[in-house]
Design a protein around this motif. Structure first.
Motif, PDB file in Angstrom:
ATOM      1  N   UNK A 125       0.835  -1.205   0.000  1.00 21.19           N
ATOM      2  CA  UNK A 125       0.000   0.000   0.000  1.00 21.19           C
ATOM      3  C   UNK A 125       0.868   1.253   0.000  1.00 21.19           C
ATOM      4  N   UNK A 126       1.948   1.246   0.780  1.00 22.87           N
ATOM      5  CA  UNK A 126       2.851   2.398   0.809  1.00 22.87           C
ATOM      6  C   UNK A 126       3.530   2.606  -0.542  1.00 22.87           C
ATOM      7  N   UNK A 127       3.926   1.513  -1.197  1.00 22.88           N
ATOM      8  CA  UNK A 127       4.541   1.625  -2.524  1.00 22.88           C
ATOM      9  C   UNK A 127       3.547   2.182  -3.541  1.00 22.88           C
ATOM     10  N   UNK A 128       2.294   1.741  -3.479  1.00 26.65           N
ATOM     11  CA  UNK A 128       1.274   2.266  -4.381  1.00 26.65           C
ATOM     12  C   UNK A 128       1.018   3.743  -4.150  1.00 26.65           C
ATOM     13  N   UNK A 129       0.964   4.151  -2.878  1.00 28.72           N
ATOM     14  CA  UNK A 129       0.750   5.569  -2.582  1.00 28.72           C
ATOM     15  C   UNK A 129       1.943   6.411  -3.022  1.00 28.72           C
ATOM     16  N   UNK A 130       3.161   5.871  -2.872  1.00 25.83           N
ATOM     17  CA  UNK A 130       4.349   6.597  -3.337  1.00 25.83           C
ATOM     18  C   UNK A 130       4.327   6.753  -4.859  1.00 25.83           C
ATOM     19  N   UNK A 131       3.907   5.710  -5.566  1.00 24.36           N
ATOM     20  CA  UNK A 131       3.805   5.799  -7.029  1.00 24.36           C
ATOM     21  C   UNK A 131       2.754   6.832  -7.434  1.00 24.36           C
ATOM     22  N   UNK A 132       1.636   6.865  -6.730  1.00 23.05           N
ATOM     23  CA  UNK A 132       0.600   7.856  -7.034  1.00 23.05           C
ATOM     24  C   UNK A 132       1.100   9.274  -6.762  1.00 23.05           C
ATOM     25  N   UNK A 133       1.865   9.452  -5.692  1.00 26.73           N
ATOM     26  CA  UNK A 133       2.423  10.779  -5.400  1.00 26.73           C
ATOM     27  C   UNK A 133       3.391  11.195  -6.500  1.00 26.73           C
ATOM     28  N   UNK A 134       4.167  10.254  -7.014  1.00 31.31           N
ATOM     29  CA  UNK A 134       5.085  10.574  -8.110  1.00 31.31           C
ATOM     30  C   UNK A 134       4.351  10.936  -9.385  1.00 31.31           C
ATOM     31  N   UNK A 135       3.311  10.197  -9.714  1.00 32.36           N
ATOM     32  CA  UNK A 135       2.527  10.500 -10.915  1.00 32.36           C
ATOM     33  C   UNK A 135       1.845  11.861 -10.765  1.00 32.36           C
TER      34      UNK A 135
END
Length: 198
Positions: free
Chosen positions: A146-156
């Motif tokens: 979940x943290x990795x997905x949220x980090x990817x969304x923040x990057x996008x």
């Protein structure tokens, strides 16, 4: 002799306050990325019909409302080609954002809500044979995903915000378009690989 400037001491940032801001930023990034595809789909025909300045305002309002960033005044009126290009790039980023968005939502459903979505028996489940053990194991395993997905969304979301600033007249960083293409290609690759397993 150099002059000394006195700055008043600032209160230290508490861990609870920074954790709250980080969580709020993650939720805003999630909502921002979820809105990219619908706004891009609406912006494409509007941009083609010559409504460039108003469509550019949509992106600024999205940035201001969902990311909490101040709205920017355009340096000039973006033309229809710039608006359509921005909508296409936004659509690509929005489609790529579906991958971490879906992974994050699936992780929450299969981790934090495991006991509600899995009827059992839990004999072969991670952490089984009890419901509590399986639920705890799936919850703990899901946290890094979940943290990795949220980090990817923040990057996008950060990449798209830079694109939006460029639409409003800011200088475009040379890495911005290649980064957008790489993110879009990676998202397409993951979606293609996932669809082949169905």
């Amino acid at each position: 002799m150099p002059t000394m400037v006195h700055t008043p001491p600032q209160a230290p940032v508490s861990r609870a306050g920074s954790g709250y801001r980080l969580g709020r930023s993650a939720i805003r990034s999630l909502l921002y990325c979820a809105a990219l595809v619908p706004v891009a789909v609406a912006a494409l025909p509007a941009g083609l019909l010559g409504r460039g300045p108003s469509v550019a305002g949509w992106w600024g309002a999205l940035r201001a409302r969902l990311r909490g960033r101040p709205d920017v005044e355009p340096a000039g009126r973006p033309g229809p080609v710039a608006v359509v290009n921005h909508a296409v790039l936004s659509l690509l980023l929005g489609a790529a954002a579906l991958v971490p968005l879906g992974a994050t939502l699936l992780t929450v459903a299969r981790g934090a809500l495991y006991g509600f979505v899995e009827p059992g028996p839990f004999d072969d489940a991670w952490g089984g044979p009890t419901l509590a053990g399986a639920w705890l194991a799936h919850f703990l395993i899901g946290i890094p995903f979940a943290l990795a997905g949220l980090a990817a969304l923040a990057g996008i979301a950060a990449i798209h915000q830079r694109l939006t600033l460029a639409l409003h007249g800011a200088r475009r960083a040379p890495w911005l378009i290649p980064a957008t293409v790489v993110v879009a290609l990676f998202g397409a690759l993951v979606i293609f690989a996932w669809s082949r397993q169905l």
